[in-house]
Structure formats: structure tokens, C-alpha cells
Motif scaffolding. Structure first.
Motif, PDB file in Angstrom:
ATOM      1  N   HIS A 126    -132.143  51.277  44.346  1.00  0.00           N
ATOM      2  CA  HIS A 126    -133.501  51.820  44.240  1.00  0.00           C
ATOM      3  C   HIS A 126    -133.702  52.893  45.308  1.00  0.00           C
ATOM      4  N   VAL A 127    -133.558  54.136  44.888  1.00  0.00           N
ATOM      5  CA  VAL A 127    -133.790  55.297  45.744  1.00  0.00           C
ATOM      6  C   VAL A 127    -134.755  56.208  45.009  1.00  0.00           C
ATOM      7  N   ARG A 128    -135.685  56.806  45.745  1.00  0.00           N
ATOM      8  CA  ARG A 128    -136.672  57.685  45.136  1.00  0.00           C
ATOM      9  C   ARG A 128    -136.548  59.093  45.703  1.00  0.00           C
ATOM     10  N   GLU A 129    -136.973  60.072  44.916  1.00  0.00           N
ATOM     11  CA  GLU A 129    -137.009  61.443  45.416  1.00  0.00           C
ATOM     12  C   GLU A 129    -137.898  61.501  46.654  1.00  0.00           C
ATOM     13  N   GLY A 130    -137.392  62.144  47.688  1.00  0.00           N
ATOM     14  CA  GLY A 130    -138.116  62.220  48.953  1.00  0.00           C
ATOM     15  C   GLY A 130    -137.624  61.244  49.995  1.00  0.00           C
ATOM     16  N   ASP A 131    -136.805  60.259  49.595  1.00  0.00           N
ATOM     17  CA  ASP A 131    -136.277  59.294  50.559  1.00  0.00           C
ATOM     18  C   ASP A 131    -135.270  59.965  51.494  1.00  0.00           C
ATOM     19  N   LEU A 132    -135.260  59.509  52.740  1.00  0.00           N
ATOM     20  CA  LEU A 132    -134.281  59.946  53.733  1.00  0.00           C
ATOM     21  C   LEU A 132    -133.354  58.782  54.045  1.00  0.00           C
ATOM     22  N   LEU A 133    -132.043  59.036  54.013  1.00  0.00           N
ATOM     23  CA  LEU A 133    -131.047  57.995  54.238  1.00  0.00           C
ATOM     24  C   LEU A 133    -130.048  58.460  55.294  1.00  0.00           C
ATOM     25  N   PRO A 134    -129.321  57.526  55.905  1.00  0.00           N
ATOM     26  CA  PRO A 134    -128.382  57.908  56.976  1.00  0.00           C
ATOM     27  C   PRO A 134    -127.211  58.734  56.457  1.00  0.00           C
ATOM     28  N   LEU A 135    -126.690  59.579  57.331  1.00  0.00           N
ATOM     29  CA  LEU A 135    -125.474  60.328  57.019  1.00  0.00           C
ATOM     30  C   LEU A 135    -124.219  59.526  57.338  1.00  0.00           C
ATOM     31  N   THR A 136    -124.368  58.479  58.112  1.00  0.00           N
ATOM     32  CA  THR A 136    -123.193  57.805  58.663  1.00  0.00           C
ATOM     33  C   THR A 136    -122.619  56.720  57.765  1.00  0.00           C
ATOM     34  N   ILE A 137    -123.285  56.400  56.648  1.00  0.00           N
ATOM     35  CA  ILE A 137    -122.760  55.369  55.751  1.00  0.00           C
ATOM     36  C   ILE A 137    -122.912  55.815  54.305  1.00  0.00           C
ATOM     37  N   GLY A 138    -122.056  55.268  53.444  1.00  0.00           N
ATOM     38  CA  GLY A 138    -122.111  55.574  52.025  1.00  0.00           C
ATOM     39  C   GLY A 138    -121.308  56.804  51.659  1.00  0.00           C
ATOM     40  N   ALA A 139    -120.896  56.886  50.395  1.00  0.00           N
ATOM     41  CA  ALA A 139    -120.063  57.995  49.933  1.00  0.00           C
ATOM     42  C   ALA A 139    -120.719  59.362  50.126  1.00  0.00           C
ATOM     43  N   PRO A 140    -122.016  59.542  49.780  1.00  0.00           N
ATOM     44  CA  PRO A 140    -122.602  60.868  49.994  1.00  0.00           C
ATOM     45  C   PRO A 140    -122.653  61.262  51.462  1.00  0.00           C
ATOM     46  N   GLY A 141    -122.915  60.286  52.345  1.00  0.00           N
ATOM     47  CA  GLY A 141    -122.903  60.584  53.772  1.00  0.00           C
ATOM     48  C   GLY A 141    -121.542  61.059  54.235  1.00  0.00           C
ATOM     49  N   ARG A 142    -120.495  60.434  53.710  1.00  0.00           N
ATOM     50  CA  ARG A 142    -119.143  60.848  54.104  1.00  0.00           C
ATOM     51  C   ARG A 142    -118.840  62.275  53.671  1.00  0.00           C
ATOM     52  N   VAL A 143    -119.313  62.651  52.472  1.00  0.00           N
ATOM     53  CA  VAL A 143    -119.071  64.027  52.025  1.00  0.00           C
ATOM     54  C   VAL A 143    -119.721  65.011  52.995  1.00  0.00           C
ATOM     55  N   PHE A 144    -120.960  64.720  53.412  1.00  0.00           N
ATOM     56  CA  PHE A 144    -121.614  65.599  54.387  1.00  0.00           C
ATOM     57  C   PHE A 144    -120.825  65.639  55.694  1.00  0.00           C
ATOM     58  N   LEU A 145    -120.356  64.491  56.153  1.00  0.00           N
ATOM     59  CA  LEU A 145    -119.622  64.449  57.416  1.00  0.00           C
ATOM     60  C   LEU A 145    -118.307  65.212  57.334  1.00  0.00           C
ATOM     61  N   TYR A 146    -117.626  65.104  56.195  1.00  0.00           N
ATOM     62  CA  TYR A 146    -116.336  65.770  56.048  1.00  0.00           C
ATOM     63  C   TYR A 146    -116.470  67.280  55.874  1.00  0.00           C
ATOM     64  N   PHE A 147    -117.498  67.719  55.131  1.00  0.00           N
ATOM     65  CA  PHE A 147    -117.519  69.109  54.683  1.00  0.00           C
ATOM     66  C   PHE A 147    -118.615  69.968  55.296  1.00  0.00           C
ATOM     67  N   ASP A 148    -119.544  69.391  56.034  1.00  0.00           N
ATOM     68  CA  ASP A 148    -120.620  70.174  56.641  1.00  0.00           C
ATOM     69  C   ASP A 148    -120.448  70.139  58.152  1.00  0.00           C
ATOM     70  N   SER A 149    -119.861  71.192  58.703  1.00  0.00           N
ATOM     71  CA  SER A 149    -119.596  71.228  60.140  1.00  0.00           C
ATOM     72  C   SER A 149    -120.882  71.241  60.950  1.00  0.00           C
TER      73      SER A 149
END
Length: 256
Positions: A126-149
Motif C-alpha cells: 500500500h503506497v500512495r502518490e505523494g508518499d516518501l520512502l527511504p532510499l536505503t532499502i528496497g529495489a527502487p532505493g538500490r537503483v537510485f543508490l547505484y545510478f544516481d551519484s
């Protein structure tokens, strides 16, 4: 007449499409080889393209792309946004996989849910538009960590990011995680890249971990990869970040 015009336009576009990254100029012979057209045909097309400044003929007789293409490219870059194209893509992902699809963008040290299409399944995240989530966990967070310097540069404490998750633009996509955000959930995420090779967003499929076995993860990863490649092309990005299908198959099998 209409058919003749379509043929001429198609041939002119083929001449322009002959130019590849790294080409400063092309000779008449090179254009003929790449298009398969007679030199006389290319000369006729080149004259029309030169008049519109889409092509420039150098004193050496070689051809360069003209400034009109730069102008159109700048207009396209300013007017094309990922948000203009993503909702139908998310809807198709949900239809194809049965899992919820989300577009995240980075907002400081967090990932922001910009667009979301829910799965019709009773048991889902259950995630809604406008929600803020951590960058440090989960697959989408990992993509940001790997590819966004910019993630580390933005002030995210280095101690919060494991060494193996820090910027690594050669990391294969998509990325699969199991039970990182919630023990019962799994997710598959893939990035979308802009014209400056920047990460402009991450699309994620999320659902119950029991539905993300090896074969299911492979199938969902293939569909997600195609969707992100299509969006990257639409916003003017390059596809070099995306792994070959065989590599994806091996990774998906190893994470189930």
C-alpha cells in the motif's frame, strides 16, 4: 502523390539516421553503404536536407548534421517529460504482471512516489502518490543508490549506505529484492535515463514475496525492462545501461 511523398520523407530520414554516435561527418560512399541507396538518390535527398539546414556539405565533400536538428533536439528535450508518458506504461505493467507498478523520483535523501497504479489483488503493498520512502532499502532505493551519484552528494550520511550499494553505474538492471522493505514483500525495479545519461526515475513492481519466484521474477523483469527501455528512448536517453536478456535471466534465477 502521397505515397511518393512518404517514400521521399522516409528516405531522407534514413539518410539522417545513418549518423551514429562519434560520427563527425560521413562521405557520400559511407551514406550509400549505410542506407543502401544509390549515390544519385542520396545527392538528391542531401540537396533538400541542406536547404532546410538538416544537413551540411563540407568543402571536402563530406556531410555533417545541420543546426536545425540541434534546435529540434533542444525543443524536444525541454518539452518531453517522463510524466507525459508513464501512466499508460504503468497500467500496462499491472495488466501484464498483476502486481502494483510505481514511478519513483528522487527527492533529496528519499524516493518520492510520483505515479502509482495499484494491483487488483486483495493482498498487495500500500503506497500512495505523494508518499516518501527511504532510499536505503528496497529495489527502487538500490537503483537510485547505484545510478544516481547525487544521492551521496545530497547529504545522505555515508554510514547509512552499505559500501556494496554505493554508486555503481555498471550494475545490471533490473534489480530484485526480497523482504527488504517488508518481510512479506518483494520488488523488481529498473531505471529510466535521460539525455544527459542522468537517472530521471525508477519504475518498481511490488507484491507478495510468494508471487516473486524464479520464473515469475524472470517474466516480470523482462516486461519491466522493455517498459523502461521504451521510456528512456521517449525522453531521449541511451540504452547502454540495460543488460542483455541472458544476463537478466541468470540474475532473476539466482534471486528467487
Amino acid at each position: 502523390m502521397a505515397t511518393e511523398l512518404q517514400t521521399s520523407v522516409g528516405r531522407a530520414l534514413a539518410v539522417l539516421d545513418s549518423f551514429r554516435a562519434g560520427d563527425r561527418s560521413l562521405s557520400l560512399a559511407e551514406l550509400a553503404e549505410r542506407t543502401g541507396y544509390y549515390k544519385s538518390t542520396i545527392l538528391r535527398l542531401a540537396q533538400s536536407l541542406q536547404r532546410a539546414n538538416y544537413l551540411v556539405r563540407l568543402e571536402s565533400g563530406r556531410y555533417q548534421l545541420g543546426a536545425a536538428l540541434i534546435r529540434l533536439g533542444e525543443i524536444s528535450k525541454r518539452s518531453t517529460r517522463i510524466d507525459d508518458h508513464v501512466l499508460p506504461v504503468l497500467q500496462k505493467l499491472v495488466e501484464a504482471t498483476g502486481e502494483s507498478a510505481t514511478l519513483y523520483v528522487r527527492k533529496g535523501d528519499q524516493r518520492f512516489c510520483l505515479r502509482r497504479v495499484d494491483s487488483q489483488r486483495a493482498l498487495r503493498d500500500h503506497v500512495r502518490e505523494g508518499d516518501l520512502l527511504p532510499l536505503t532499502i528496497g529495489a527502487p532505493g538500490r537503483v537510485f543508490l547505484y545510478f544516481d551519484s547525487g544521492v551521496e552528494q545530497s547529504g545522505l550520511a555515508r554510514g547509512e549506505v552499505p559500501v556494496e550499494y554505493r554508486t555503481n553505474p555498471s550494475r545490471p538492471l533490473p534489480i530484485v529484492t526480497h523482504g527488504e522493505y517488508e518481510p512479506e514483500l518483494a520488488s523488481i525495479a529498473c531505471g529510466i535515463f535521460g539525455p544527459q545519461d542522468e537517472l530521471v526515475g525508477v519504475i518498481c513492481l511490488t507484491g507478495l514475496d510468494s508471487r516473486f519466484g524464479r520464473k515469475a521474477a524472470q517474466a516480470m523483469g523482462d516486461v519491466l525492462l522493455e517498459a523502461c527501455q521504451r521510456l528512456t528512448t521517449l525522453v531521449g536517453g541511451d540504452l547502454h545501461h540495460y543488460a542483455p536478456r541472458k544476463a537478466l535471466a541468470r540474475r532473476a534465477s539466482s534471486t528467487g
